[in-house]
Structures are given as structure tokens and as C-alpha cells.
Design an enzyme around this catalytic site. Structure first.
Site, short mmCIF file in Angstrom:
data_model
loop_
_atom_site.label_atom_id
_atom_site.label_comp_id
_atom_site.label_asym_id
_atom_site.label_seq_id
_atom_site.Cartn_x
_atom_site.Cartn_y
_atom_site.Cartn_z
N GLU A 13 -139.14 22.95 33.37
CA GLU A 13 -138.00 23.48 34.13
C GLU A 13 -138.43 24.08 35.47
OE1 GLU A 13 -135.23 25.95 31.93
OE2 GLU A 13 -133.66 25.62 33.40
N ARG B 216 -140.32 31.91 38.20
CA ARG B 216 -141.10 31.25 39.26
C ARG B 216 -142.40 31.95 39.60
NH1 ARG B 216 -136.25 28.96 43.21
NH2 ARG B 216 -134.90 28.38 41.47
N ARG C 160 -128.75 21.54 39.50
CA ARG C 160 -129.02 22.92 39.07
C ARG C 160 -128.07 23.30 37.92
NH1 ARG C 160 -130.42 28.04 41.92
NH2 ARG C 160 -130.66 26.94 43.91
N ALA C 161 -128.63 23.75 36.82
CA ALA C 161 -127.79 24.06 35.64
C ALA C 161 -126.87 25.23 35.92
CB ALA C 161 -128.68 24.36 34.43
N SER C 162 -127.41 26.25 36.54
CA SER C 162 -126.57 27.43 36.78
C SER C 162 -125.48 27.12 37.81
CB SER C 162 -127.41 28.61 37.25
OG SER C 162 -128.01 28.32 38.50
N HIS D 296 -134.44 20.76 37.29
CA HIS D 296 -133.15 20.85 37.99
C HIS D 296 -133.39 20.89 39.49
CE1 HIS D 296 -131.09 21.60 34.23
NE2 HIS D 296 -131.85 22.64 33.97
N HIS E 97 -126.92 22.28 27.58
CA HIS E 97 -127.28 23.28 28.60
C HIS E 97 -126.03 23.95 29.16
CE1 HIS E 97 -129.79 25.32 31.42
NE2 HIS E 97 -130.81 24.50 31.29
N HIS F 209 -137.28 18.17 31.83
CA HIS F 209 -136.31 19.21 32.17
C HIS F 209 -136.60 19.79 33.55
CE1 HIS F 209 -134.15 23.11 30.57
NE2 HIS F 209 -133.60 22.65 31.65
#
Lengths: 340, 340
Positions: B285, B291, B72-74, B8, B179, B6
Site C-alpha cells: 500500500e 509513510r 486513492r481509497a480514501s 493506490h 476496501h 495493493h
């Protein structure tokens, strides 16, 4: 003393359900229908019968003393009808809770449903909270953060929309349990995903707001062990850090509490290991979402007292806090009612 | 070998973001605007630069070998614009992932974004999945169960709406990670509450459906440790029982897997204690939602390898399954690409 801070009246007499059905039909025919509070003709014996074989039986069998008791959460249905529908339904529901607290003063302590309704402010909820606390002796309320039943279209809990209600809560010295009602959105299963999602979402709304600077005495209980929060405590600590929020214990752990409605030993073990003991309130939500017997243990899934007793790290003093002490702190009116 | 399932591409070159901004402006002016795929003029050096100091640095520092890498998921933003917006944006995004897998074949393995779009069926997603798997060598996809960005208005995952896509997944032998993208609903914080709520909700949709009877080979990864699921495993087992569903291991544990994006030791300890080891896939992730460095440990919150190694119950064989073996099973095309 063992205080179960999360019980709903899920065994209501049929008259109450029939009343609600009539309400739904009336408001379906006429969205502006002005609902009325009528005499449901429910006898004391019918009330006794509804709880004797259920909540009271489990209290005796499991050895718990008091249940903080409120109307069925999935029944609140704040997305149904208009403001008058919600108000009259809420009054009926709360009045039955009151009668049960009078019939069983050593078993039940009242917490009220609120007459929230989509598209309205919280004035009716403020009035009903006042009535329930001042006249009926209730010690808290259930506050619904998503009156849409699954579209999440209300302002977040840090928004000024909620502030008049919070002022009243502080003035009356009562906490709120954050609790949505049944989902009317087919994406959600009410007790399987909607409740847990709303719990997690409410916590994050609090994390990103200055609510508790504005209301240092405001207290919320997030049920079902806080949804996903304890399992992801590192994520939330890390997000607070990334968002330049204060550490979580400073930001909200004087104001936010988690109940123990987590239905397996390992979940409870995590909860009590991650969260400060002062933030954990005993609860089972019986007779509620999960009513069966766990084939792995031979005991009811929701017999959460067993998991508290089964945890190996809790001291006797910790257990007393979880079973009683914390509830007395979070619900000051409960403490006054119970005495020392 | 340690496979992080996972990751991105959260460090995209500015040209990609600028392209997306132009898209948003165009479609704001004209909702029917037909978007185009243009040459973004991103050089290989710019791509290298974007990951060398980020994902690749962390791979080296933390000692992980491969990252299953997707846009990128978002950024997916399936609620933005129309079908052509989503398709062109998705193609650009997936093509960059492909280029990275070509530049760094020993570091990245591709997983694709899908051109889902509100109010459309999944035909475009089927075509893009085919392109990415057959032409670009991708091994899976990210499937968004709520393209509204927080209103949850799609049919649940057990609905026939999704079946043509599942058929293609099975035909191509690729799993999907469930997701959502960024929330556009102010009730939600994307990474704090929306992702976790969607994870939990997706699981419950699977629990209440006959999906895996219809598609015995279909495989889903629920990220972020499964949202609230492992913490409430007793609740879900009890709900399955109440709903007269088969036991969860029979119902879905051949088809549903959980990643290890849980950012504290105790959360990972619960995950590996509650879930069968065969259902857990290593993931971090990074560089993602959280972060920072945990002041309690002095290490990055998302350095999840440490938690796997820090768990006291896992055997060496268990760890190998979590780090590598399970990913090879769930992503058969990955296994073929890696060889023995």
C-alpha cells in the site's frame, strides 16, 4: 494468585431475562415509560446454581483464583429504551453481581455496568459508579464507547463529553474496561466483528487525543487483546509518527492495558511479544463468546491460561505480572481488598 | 517477479483534486446536481511526474516489479453527493489509472474504483466494472462494504443486494479487494481504525453467509492483513464452531485472501504463521497510510518486502507464492497479461 480480569455473568437466572423482556415490551409500547426496579425474587440458591456449574467449575478446573466479574456485556443494551430503562436494568444487573461477590468473596470481585443511554450525559453513570464502588465494593466499570449498538455516533473518547465521568473514575481510583454491548446493526456480528472493531476504534481515539495529559491517572483496559492493535502495532506506531503524536509508550502505555482474551497460542505469543509485559492483564472472558473446544488442541478455546503457560519467552516473573501483578496496579481497590 | 497487489494513486495531479472540490461544491448547493465528466487537461508529463518520485521510485528502490494500482481509497467518497457525482468521479479516477497503465505497462496494472452511491443498487458499478475490465484491461476492483463512511448501514456482504455484482465479477473473472473509503464519522480515524474495523467486519460477514456456496469462484482480498482476523484466528475458528458453520478452511479459504499490509516484522510473522501460504498476497500500500521510517529499524514502515524476507520460517517456494504465484491465481486476468 491468578486474577481473571474479564468475566461476565452470562448464566443469569431466568427471572432476570424475563424482567428485561418485560422492560423491552413496556418501552416498545411507550417510549417514555418510566421503568421501575422491582424485586426479582431470585434466591441465593438460584444464584449459586447459576455459577456453580459454569464460572466456578472452570475456575477450579483451570486453576484460576479470582474473576473480576460484571454483568453480561451483550446484555447491557444501552440502545434500548430510555434513561430510566437503562438505569433500572443496570441497577438490577449490578445488584446481582454484588450478591455473587458476597456469596463468593474468594471467587468474584465486582465491576459494574453503567446506565448509559443514547442522547443523555453521563450523570446517571457517575452516580451508579459511586454507588457500586462506595457501597458495593466494586473495583471498576465497563464503559461503552458506542451506545448505539453499531452506528458509532457518540463523541470519541477524547471528547469533553466523557470528562465528568473520567473525573469520577480518577477520584474513586477505578479503571474502566472499554466494552460495547450487542450490536443491533446487521452489518456487525457482536462478538465476531463489533467487539473487535470497537476495541481498535477506542485505541485510535485515545491515540489521537490528549486524554492522558488531562488525566494522567486514568486507566483503561482494552479487552480481546486490544482488537487489532497488537497485530498492527507497526501501523499504529507509524500513524502516531505521521500525526506528530508522541511515541506510543509515552503517549498512552501508562494508561492503556490489554487483556489476554485471544483464543489461540500464536495470538497470545504475538501479544506478549509486542506489548510491554506491564500492559498485559490475564483474562479469559469465560463463559463468554467462544465456548467450544478447539479440535486442534483438545482444550477450550477460551482457556487462555494455557497459552500464557505455553508461551516460551515469558519468564516466571513475567507470568506473575500478567496473572496478578498488573491487575493489582490497574485496579488499586482490588489490591486493597486482596491485601498482600 | 514481485507483484504488489495493493497500491493506490495517492499522488494525483492537482487538477483531479480541484475537479473533486468543484463537484462537492456543486452538490452541496444542489443535491440533485447532475455531475459531468469533463476534460481535466492533465498531460502525460504531469502523470509521469506524479509517480516518478513516488511509487516508481519505491518500486526501484525496494525491488518490486508490478503494482496492482487503483484510485486513492480514501478519495472514493461514496457517501458524497448523488449517483451522478459518484459515477463521473469514478470514471475520471479510473481513466487516470488507465493512462498510467498505458504509460507504464511494466509497472502498473489497473484495478478500478466503483461508482457505488448510498441508496442505489449496483447497476452502475456493474457497468463500470465491465468498462474497466473489457475496455481498459483492468484485472479487479475495490468493493466498498460501507458506503456511508462509518455508519455501516449497507446489507452485509452475504445479502442478495450484492449478488448481481458478484455475478458480474465471476463472469469477468475478477476478484474484489474489500476496501472502505475515508470515514466521515468522527468516531473513526480512516486509516487507524475504520479500515481495520471494516476488514474484520467483512470477514465476519463472509463467515456467517453462504456466499461461497452460491459463488464458488468468487474471490475477495481483505487488505491490511485481514484487519484483526489472523490475530484472532482462534476466536474466528471457535465462532464458526459455535455458529455451526463448516471449518474455516472449507468455508472460505478457497475464496478469501489476505494481503501483507502489516507494518512490522512480528505482525507479518503471525500472518504467515497462522494463515495458509496460499491465502497470502504480497502488498505494501505504498504510498499510503503510513509513510514514515520506523525508528526501530531505520526502514520505511510500509516496506513490507523486508518483513517477508525477514521471516525465518518461509521457504523460498513460500515466498514465491506470496510474491507472485498467489496473485496470478487470484487475478486470472493478471496472469494472462503477464504470460508465463
Amino acid at each position: 494468585m491468578i486474577i481473571d480480569c474479564h468475566g461476565h455473568y452470562t448464566t443469569e437466572p431466568p427471572q432476570l431475562k424475563a424482567y428485561r423482556e418485560r422492560q423491552k415490551q413496556e418501552v416498545e409500547k411507550d417510549p417514555l415509560h418510566q421503568a421501575e426496579t422491582v424485586d426479582l425474587k431470585i434466591t441465593d440458591d438460584e444464584l449459586r446454581e447459576s455459577v456453580e456449574g459454569a464460572q466456578l467449575k472452570f475456575q477450579r478446573e483451570r486453576g484460576t483464583d479470582r474473576t473480576i466479574f460484571s454483568p453480561r456485556a451483550s446484555g447491557m443494551g444501552h440502545h434500548i429504551g430510555n434513561a430510566s430503562t437503562s438505569l433500572t436494568w443496570t441497577i438490577q444487573s449490578n445488584n446481582l453481581i454484588y450478591r455473587l461477590t458476597q456469596l463468593y468473596p474468594n471467587n468474584f470481585i465486582g465491576v459494574c455496568q453503567l446506565p448509559q443511554s443514547r442522547g443523555t450525559d453521563l450523570q446517571a453513570s457517575i452516580s451508579e459508579l459511586e454507588r457500586c464502588v462506595e457501597q458495593l465494593g466494586f473495583v471498576g466499570c465497563n464503559l461503552n464507547p458506542d451506545t448505539s449498538g453499531g452506528s458509532f455516533d457518540l463523541p470519541p473518547l477524547g471528547d469533553r463529553y466523557w470528562y465528568p465521568f473520567y473525573e469520577k473514575m480518577c477520584e474513586l481510583r477505578v479503571p474502566a474496561m472499554i466494552h460495547v454491548s450487542a450490536a443491533c446493526n446487521p452489518a456487525f456480528h457482536s462478538t465476531g466483528s463489533y467487539y473487535l472493531s470497537a476495541d481498535t476504534t477506542a485505541f485510535m481515539q485515545m491515540l489521537t487525543s490528549d486524554l492522558f495529559s488531562d488525566f494522567p491517572d486514568l486507566k483503561f483496559i482494552i479487552p480481546h487483546g486490544g482488537g487489532a492493535v497488537p497485530f498492527h502495532w507497526g501501523r499504529f506506531r507509524g500513524l502516531a509518527d505521521m500525526l506528530k503524536r508522541p511515541p506510543l509508550d509515552e503517549l498512552l502505555l501508562d494508561n492503556v492495558f490489554f487483556d489476554t482474551c485471544v483464543y489461540h497460542q500464536k495470538g497470545i505469543d504475538l501479544l506478549v511479544d509486542v506489548m510491554p509485559i506491564k500492559n498485559i492483564l490475564f483474562a479469559s472472558e469465560m463463559v463468554g463468546a467462544v465456548r467450544g473446544i478447539d479440535p486442534e488442541t483438545g482444550h477450550y478455546f477460551d482457556d487462555t491460561k494455557r497459552y500464557i503457560l505455553g508461551n516460551r519467552k515469558l519468564s516466571e516473573a513475567d507470568r506473575m505480572q500478567i496473572f496478578e501483578g498488573n491487575a493489582r496496579r490497574v485496579y488499586p481497590r482490588l489490591a486493597e481488598a486482596l491485601g498482600n
